[in-house]
Design an enzyme around this catalytic site. Structure first.
Site, PDB file in Angstrom:
ATOM      1  N   ASP A   1      43.048  75.775  -1.137  1.00  0.00           N
ATOM      2  CA  ASP A   1      42.856  76.302  -2.235  1.00  0.00           C
ATOM      3  C   ASP A   1      43.159  75.055  -3.501  1.00  0.00           C
ATOM      4  OD1 ASP A   1      45.627  76.380  -1.338  1.00  0.00           O
ATOM      5  OD2 ASP A   1      46.131  77.396  -3.320  1.00  0.00           O
ATOM      6  N   GLU A   2      42.674  75.419  -4.560  1.00  0.00           N
ATOM      7  CA  GLU A   2      43.004  74.624  -5.719  1.00  0.00           C
ATOM      8  C   GLU A   2      43.097  73.088  -5.615  1.00  0.00           C
ATOM      9  OE1 GLU A   2      46.864  76.365  -6.907  1.00  0.00           O
ATOM     10  OE2 GLU A   2      45.675  78.084  -8.138  1.00  0.00           O
TER      11      GLU A   2
END
Length: 532
Positions: A305-306
């Site tokens: 993620d991210e």
């Protein structure tokens, strides 16, 4: 009459009259495989309510069997341990005593958690006066979990055991340990000692660091397993890797970049580089060290993620190679929803969390209001995120439903507390840009009906909440944010009732508090619930 059990059972029948369990009552074990389960039940009842039952004395009978359970709908989804286990069970209270049965040891354990709740909610003096009735029950979803951030604030083994006890009481069966992030590294990798010697030294701000030794993790995994909770490890990569770069600078980017969030914190933009051989040597060593420490988990969570500032093609290349390394070690892959931008297999699981439509955020009262400095990066991520769940489903993967809107437990409490001492904590706890959420809000949704893009339970692997610890500084803060939200997670992940009636649920929830008080668990004493 409704029985004060959470999550709501599939079917409940009540009758006039009562049966009393007293200090002279006990548990009769008719199936030897249930001996350990019965002993833990007796210990749990004592901790929940103070009632001291004994093994061998009449009162509660436990046995293996499947009579009368066919009316419970089949479970949907996947289990974190990779097994197929029947959790359906029955609980019957008559004037002759209590009987709990199910086809598996785990099924009987689930039935006994309902009985534990009935005992603690019907405690009178030195006895428990139980209403006569019958429960036949089983789960809607196989994966019912909590993602627990032990990085931003390090929570040691004692607190993790308390969380496991909470999960077990409400028929939740997965503890997803978020073990690595920018702020620290919490798991031993013997070939990379600096990860714990250097990378584990701190947390957010000046909070103390720490890590779990292999012995401590072995004990926690066994403790959870005894309570039918599977511990799933997460090694978050290729982003959220600043602790790695602190320990091993040669793995980091040549130029560190970050975004000032204006609150004393910064968002790190560096990621592991999929084009470097040393990256994959590192990832392989980490997987080889971590996987054996979680033998009961069929899955490894790879994060994904991210990855702010990382090219899409580099992100996809990293996810695909990391996933291949996990599969080559006999485990299955789970990751945050961004991994759907890579090529996945049908056995992979995608954790869907960004349920916010960037084009409709202005119309959504529950939408976060992020810091201005973060807005451009967040909007770019959200524009991609709206396609993640469809991409995952197109590839045959299933989703763990973890929407920010309902299942991020680091949202501030919207309800005032009846305990004035908790009001200062309520002002401090939770990420303000998420917006505050009430206890009622947490049960006013359904994993299928309320989540965009999901049309049936067949697309869902399970349901999981997340507790992130940016604002949580200690165990009391943690429990204040977990309770009374965890029972709501159980209601949405276990119960076959897709709509939760708030007044009836609030009445059931209120009667859970004596057990929490006896356990010395801290909970947010919402003024919207008439606690007893």
């Amino acid at each position: 009459m409704s029985l004060p059990v959470i999550p709501a059972p599939a079917t409940t029948t009540t009758h006039d009259g009562t049966y009393t369990l007293s200090g002279t009552s006990g548990v009769v074990v008719q199936s030897p495989a249930l001996a350990g389960t019965a002993e833990r039940f007796v210990d749990d009842v004592r901790r929940d309510s103070g009632l001291a039952l004994s093994i061998g004395s009449p009162g509660v009978t436990v046995l293996l069997g499947d009579d009368g359970l066919d009316s419970v709908p089949p479970v949907a989804g996947l289990r974190a341990d990779g097994d197929e286990v029947d959790e359906r069970h029955g609980l019957e209270i008559t004037t002759e005593g209590v009987r709990v049965w199910g086809p598996t040891v785990e099924a009987v354990h689930r039935g006994l958690t309902s009985l534990r709740q009935l005992i603690s909610t019907h405690r009178q003096d030195d006895s428990a006066v139980l209403p006569l009735g019958r429960i036949v029950d089983g789960p809607r979803f196989a994966w019912r979990g909590l993602s627990f951030d032990v990085v931003r604030t390090f929570h040691g083994p004692d607190e993790v055991r308390r969380v496991i006890d909470m999960l077990s009481l409400y028929k939740l069966n997965v503890l997803h340990l978020h073990l690595t992030d920018d702020q620290g590294w919490r798991v031993e990798v013997p070939s990379r000692p600096a990860l714990t010697e250097v990378g584990a030294a701190g947390a957010i701000g000046d909070r103390p660091g720490g890590y779990f030794s292999q012995a401590e993790l072995a004990e926690l995994v066994a403790y959870a397993s005894d309570r039918h909770v599977t511990v799933v490890p997460e090694i978050d990569m290729p982003g959220h890797s600043s602790a790695v770069f602190t320990a091993y600078p040669e793995l980091g980017p040549s130029e560190a970049r970050s975004i000032d969030l204006g609150n004393g914190e910064s968002l790190q933009l560096g990621t592991l580089d999929p084009g470097r051989d040393e990256t994959w040597e590192f990832v392989a060593e980490v997987l080889d060290a971590v996987i054996p420490q979680f033998p009961r988990s069929a899955y490894v969570h790879i994060g994904g993620d991210e990855t702010w500032g990382m090219a899409d093609e580099d992100h996809a290349a990293f996810v695909e190679k990391a996933a291949a390394l996990v599969r080559a070690r006999g485990k299955r892959v789970v990751g945050w929803q961004e991994i759907a931008r890579a090529k996945l297999g049908a056995e992979d699981v995608v954790q869907y969390w960004l349920d916010l439509d960037v084009d409709k955020m202005s119309e959504n009262p529950d939408a976060p209001t992020p810091p201005e400095e973060l807005l451009p990066v967040l909007l770019e991520g959200l524009r991609k995120a709206k396609y993640d769940a469809p991409k995952a489903l197109e590839q045959g993967a299933r989703l763990i439903v973890s929407p920010v809107t309902w299942l991020y437990f680091d949202r501030p409490h919207a309800d005032a507390s009846s305990d004035p001492g908790q009001e200062k904590a309520r002002e401090r706890l939770g990420l303000k840009f998420y917006g505050a959420a009430s206890i009622e809000h947490g049960v006013s949704w359904d994993p299928v009906d309320s989540v965009s893009g999901i049309e049936s339970t067949d697309q869902i692997a399970g349901v999981e909440a997340a507790i992130w610890c940016e604002t949580i500084t200690n165990s009391e803060d943690l429990e204040l944010m977990l309770l009374p939200r965890l029972p709501g997670l159980a209601e949405k992940s276990w119960s076959h009732q897709t709509r939760t009636d708030w007044p009836a649920y609030a009445a059931r929830l209120a009667r859970q508090s004596p057990a929490w008080r006896n356990r010395s668990w801290t909970w947010h004493q919402s003024t919207e619930v008439d606690w007893i």
